[in-house]
Design a protein around this motif. Structure first.
Motif: not given
Length: 229
Positions: A111-115, A136-139, A170-173
């Motif tokens: 999900m973060a990758g698609q973000n 979804e990443t926030a969820r 999480i590092k690249p938030y």
């Protein structure tokens, strides 16, 4: 000796963090995914899915021939079993750690990758996709924040391969469009892991290999990363 085939991405960082934490003897083999090195026949023999990271354990515990493995989650599990570190050997504690490892592999990472892709790399901005993956990443951040409300680390009271798998995602938030200050338990955990010397050493290795610590997104990189069938 563990040979690590690696590039400076969150999935790559997971393995260098583990190796630095345990002090296992390892050798880095950079695979520049922006230049298509993941499609070299020699690499495909080790990682047929043409993705980093992959390892070759030249001295497996069974005393047999060198063992090659791909997929970062199984690499972490294998190395933890090999060393006896950062993953309980048996019992419910082991499965608690593994469930969070698989949560990262099946949820947070994709999900973060698609973000990242739709926010930063897509050739055109698609508002629906950006919003969908941001939410979804926030969820998932919220799920993690709730877990950390009464646990020091993701797997419980002890630092584990679950933390090593999750932290690089999480590092690249900021690139994910999220404010980590909105997740206080997650922020506390993030800073604790960030302060570990082995994490700093792992990211220093990345800096040596690729100072920009990412992929130079030119047309060649787009072709190799997004144009394959």
């Amino acid at each position: 000796m563990v040979e690590l085939y690696y590039w400076t991405t969150p999935n790559g960082h997971k393995i260098t963090i583990f190796l630095e934490e345990t002090g296992l003897d390892y050798e880095l083999h950079p695979i520049n995914i922006g230049r298509g090195e993941q499609f070299a026949p020699s690499f495909l023999e080790i990682a047929p899915n043409n993705r980093i990271p992959a390892i070759v354990d030249c001295a497996p515990a069974d005393g047999g021939q060198p063992l090659s493995l791909f997929e970062s989650g199984v690499i972490l599990e294998y190395l933890a079993d090999k060393t006896g570190d950062f993953l309980p050997r048996a019992g419910r504690e082991r499965y608690v750690v593994l469930q969070w490892l698989y949560w990262q592999m099946g949820g947070l990472g994709p999900m973060a990758g698609q973000n990242h892709h739709f926010r930063n790399y897509a050739p055109e901005k698609i508002d629906y996709a950006i919003e969908r993956y941001l939410r979804e990443t926030a969820r998932l951040y919220g799920v993690l924040d709730q877990r950390l409300e009464d646990h020091e680390y993701v797997g419980g009271d002890k630092y584990s391969i679950a933390d090593m798998a999750i932290w690089p995602w999480i590092k690249p938030y900021e690139k994910q469009g999220l404010d980590i200050e909105e997740f206080p338990n997650l922020l506390r955990w993030f800073r604790n892991v960030e302060a570990r010397p082995a994490v700093a050493r792992a990211y220093a290795r990345a800096e040596e290999i690729n100072p920009q610590n990412g992929v130079e997104m030119d047309e060649e990189a787009r072709r190799h990363l997004f144009g394959q069938r």
